[in-house]
Design a protein around this motif. Structure first.
Motif, short mmCIF file in Angstrom:
data_model
loop_
_atom_site.label_atom_id
_atom_site.label_comp_id
_atom_site.label_asym_id
_atom_site.label_seq_id
_atom_site.Cartn_x
_atom_site.Cartn_y
_atom_site.Cartn_z
N GLU A 1 10.50 11.16 4.01
CA GLU A 1 9.55 10.05 3.95
C GLU A 1 8.15 10.51 4.39
OE1 GLU A 1 10.85 6.84 6.46
OE2 GLU A 1 8.81 6.06 6.56
N PHE A 2 8.13 11.39 5.42
CA PHE A 2 6.83 11.80 5.97
C PHE A 2 6.12 12.76 5.02
CE2 PHE A 2 9.68 10.59 9.35
CZ PHE A 2 8.97 9.51 9.86
N ILE B 1 4.68 10.64 2.16
CA ILE B 1 3.43 9.93 2.52
C ILE B 1 2.28 10.92 2.57
CG2 ILE B 1 2.28 8.61 4.33
CD1 ILE B 1 5.18 7.62 5.09
N PHE C 1 0.17 9.85 -0.44
CA PHE C 1 -0.52 8.63 -0.03
C PHE C 1 -1.45 8.82 1.16
CE2 PHE C 1 3.35 7.21 -2.26
CZ PHE C 1 2.72 6.57 -3.32
N GLY D 1 -6.95 5.06 9.57
CA GLY D 1 -6.26 4.70 8.33
C GLY D 1 -4.80 5.12 8.36
N VAL D 2 -4.32 5.70 7.25
CA VAL D 2 -2.92 6.14 7.15
C VAL D 2 -2.62 7.15 8.25
CG1 VAL D 2 -1.29 7.43 5.70
CG2 VAL D 2 -2.85 5.78 4.65
N GLY D 3 -1.47 7.00 8.92
CA GLY D 3 -1.02 8.03 9.87
C GLY D 3 -0.75 7.52 11.26
N ASP D 4 -1.38 6.44 11.67
CA ASP D 4 -1.07 5.92 13.00
C ASP D 4 -0.10 4.75 12.85
OD1 ASP D 4 -1.27 5.27 15.80
OD2 ASP D 4 -3.19 6.35 15.79
N ASP D 5 0.18 4.06 13.95
CA ASP D 5 1.13 2.94 13.87
C ASP D 5 0.59 1.81 13.01
OD1 ASP D 5 3.16 4.01 15.55
OD2 ASP D 5 1.79 3.75 17.22
N LEU E 1 0.09 -0.41 1.04
CA LEU E 1 1.07 -0.25 -0.04
C LEU E 1 2.47 -0.12 0.55
CD1 LEU E 1 1.99 0.54 -2.94
CD2 LEU E 1 1.39 2.90 -2.37
N LEU F 1 6.21 0.48 -0.52
CA LEU F 1 6.86 1.02 -1.69
C LEU F 1 8.36 1.16 -1.40
CD1 LEU F 1 5.70 2.14 -4.35
CD2 LEU F 1 5.42 4.34 -3.21
N LEU G 1 -7.12 3.05 0.65
CA LEU G 1 -5.73 2.83 1.07
C LEU G 1 -5.66 3.11 2.57
CD1 LEU G 1 -2.66 2.46 0.38
CD2 LEU G 1 -2.58 4.91 -0.07
N GLY H 1 -2.85 2.16 4.73
CA GLY H 1 -1.53 2.20 5.36
C GLY H 1 -0.48 1.69 4.41
N GLY H 2 0.75 1.59 4.92
CA GLY H 2 1.81 1.11 4.06
C GLY H 2 3.17 1.33 4.68
N ASP H 3 4.19 1.31 3.83
CA ASP H 3 5.55 1.52 4.28
C ASP H 3 6.31 2.11 3.10
OD1 ASP H 3 7.54 1.45 6.18
OD2 ASP H 3 8.23 -0.54 5.58
N THR H 4 7.27 2.99 3.39
CA THR H 4 8.02 3.64 2.31
C THR H 4 9.51 3.56 2.65
OG1 THR H 4 6.16 5.15 2.05
CG2 THR H 4 8.20 5.75 0.96
P1 ADP Z 1 6.32 3.16 11.27
O1 ADP Z 1 7.67 3.76 11.44
O2 ADP Z 1 5.51 3.04 12.52
O3 ADP Z 1 6.34 1.91 10.45
P2 ADP Z 1 5.85 4.77 8.99
O4 ADP Z 1 6.63 6.01 9.16
O5 ADP Z 1 6.42 3.68 8.15
O6 ADP Z 1 5.47 4.22 10.42
O7 ADP Z 1 4.43 5.14 8.42
C1 ADP Z 1 3.66 6.18 8.97
C2 ADP Z 1 2.24 6.02 8.53
O8 ADP Z 1 2.17 6.17 7.12
C3 ADP Z 1 1.65 4.64 8.84
O9 ADP Z 1 0.28 4.83 9.16
C4 ADP Z 1 1.79 3.90 7.55
O10 ADP Z 1 0.77 2.92 7.43
C5 ADP Z 1 1.63 5.02 6.52
N1 ADP Z 1 2.38 4.78 5.26
C6 ADP Z 1 3.70 4.69 5.08
N2 ADP Z 1 4.02 4.51 3.78
C7 ADP Z 1 2.84 4.51 3.11
C8 ADP Z 1 2.48 4.35 1.76
N3 ADP Z 1 3.37 4.18 0.78
N4 ADP Z 1 1.16 4.36 1.46
C9 ADP Z 1 0.24 4.52 2.42
N5 ADP Z 1 0.51 4.68 3.71
C10 ADP Z 1 1.80 4.68 4.07
#
Ligand code: ADP
Ligand code: MG
Length: 330
Positions: free
Chosen positions: A5-6, A9, A13, A25-29, A87, A89, A117, A119-122
């Motif tokens: 997953e990491f 991203i 992303f 932006g992307v990468g923190d909590d 986003l 996904l 973009l 942040g998000g979740d995958t």
């Molecule tokens: P957490 O476990 O704290 O929810 P994640 O592992 O889900 O953290 O996400 C790590 C980082 O990556 C966060 O900053 C999150 O916003 C970003 N992220 C995760 N999935 C995506 C995606 N599909 N697009 C953009 N950012 C993403």
């Protein structure tokens, strides 16, 4: 998933460079964002589910663009300028080709609209794409569904019904190759590539009272404006803007009779329907013309409660369908 997953991203992303207002932006909590001092934050989210919001054969690039377009269209209907998205996904597998195509198209459309973009979740599971879009409008400068007033003119951008025709073609192409004719290509393009009317919404906001974007069909969506504004409306059906492609379809398949349900009661147009005082219509037409966008006056808001559709003789017409509803049985 072969790719963690990491890694996924990181590879697909993680935006390069800085963007306005993005402190983290992307990468923190979570993302840390700064809204300009004289603005209000406008937030919306929409989910696209495979098989429900797009046919299973839809390309990754088309899904990416549509997921952004439907959200930007909501911001456009408020008169807001998009700034940031998240986003979420859900993927059945981490297919590098799919991810490359999806993230490339996603990035290009973000660049086109000047959006970051943040942040998000995958997750793993049946394909689903959720975008949350955030934007700004100047303080107090927005269009609301509740703001239509009796006497307002009702306007729509672009043309209506093309996406409905596009869907009809895709659904029928498997048993009749005639529906694959290049004549219908513009309609399928409208279905797959909705154009959010962001630039128009941003300028129209100074002249309009109410607005909504057309995702479920004109009658259903205008109905939301009317019920929230406690008004009625009279719509002149022959004024509804219809493309050359749809007119040709009516000539060939409907003896030249317009199918009003296809035009006014099916979804996915992503045009704007706006209401404005009559003396603002000239300014709105000028804005539309400067953007080479069609804008059509289709009727008037009334102090009744009914949404009346009138034919060329001003006689009321009852349509078979009024709009797409998510929880209706098929
Ligand atoms: P957490 O476990 O704290 O929810 P994640 O592992 O889900 O953290 O996400 C790590 C980082 O990556 C966060 O900053 C999150 O916003 C970003 N992220 C995760 N999935 C995506 C995606 N599909 N697009 C953009 N950012 C993403
Ligand atoms: Mg997470």
């Amino acid at each position: 998933m072969s790719l963690s997953e990491f890694d996924l991203i990181e590879r697909y992303f993680t935006p390069q460079g800085e963007a306005p207002g993005v402190l983290v932006g992307v990468g923190d909590d979570a993302a840390l964002l700064r809204v300009p001092a004289d603005c209000e934050l406008v937030v919306t989210t929409d989910t696209l589910l495979a098989g429900r919001h797009f046919p299973p054969q839809t390309t990754a690039a088309d899904i990416a663009r549509k997921a952004l377009a439907v959200n930007f269209s909501d911001l456009a209907a408020m008169g807001a300028k998009p700034a940031w998205v998240t986003l979420a996904l859900t993927l059945p597998e981490a297919d590098p080709d799919w991810l490359q195509a999806f993230s490339g198209a996603f990035r290009r459309m973000l660049d086109e609209f000047g959006v970051a973009l943040v942040g998000g979740d995958t997750t793993g599971g049946p394909l689903s794409v959720t975008v949350q879009a955030m934007g700004f409008c100047r303080r107090g400068q927005r269009m609301l569904r509740s703001q239509a007033r009796p006497g307002d003119r009702i306007l729509v951008t672009g043309t209506l019904g093309d996406a409905a025709l596009g869907l009809h073609c895709l659904q029928n192409a498997c048993h009749d190759p005639a529906w694959r004719s290049p004549d219908f290509a513009p309609a399928i393009d409208r279905l797959n590539h909705p154009q959010p009317r962001v630039a128009f919404g941003r300028e129209a906001v100074r002249h309009c009272r109410a607005a909504i974007d057309l995702s479920d069909g004109l009658l259903a969506d205008l109905g939301h404006v009317l019920s929230q504004s406690h008004c009625g409306a009279r719509i002149h059906l022959p004024s509804l803007p219809v493309s050359e492609t749809l007119q040709a379809y009516f000539r060939r398949h409907c003896q030249g009779q317009p199918d009003w349900s296809m035009i006014a009661a099916q979804g996915d147009d992503y045009e704007l329907c706006l209401t404005a005082p009559a003396d603002e219509v000239g300014s709105l037409m000028a804005i539309a013309q400067a953007q080479s966008l069609r804008l059509t006056d289709i009727g008037t808001v009334t102090d009744g409660r009914e949404l009346l559709c009138l034919d060329q003789d001003e006689q009321p017409v009852t349509l078979a369908r009024t709009g797409y509803r998510h929880f209706d049985s098929p």
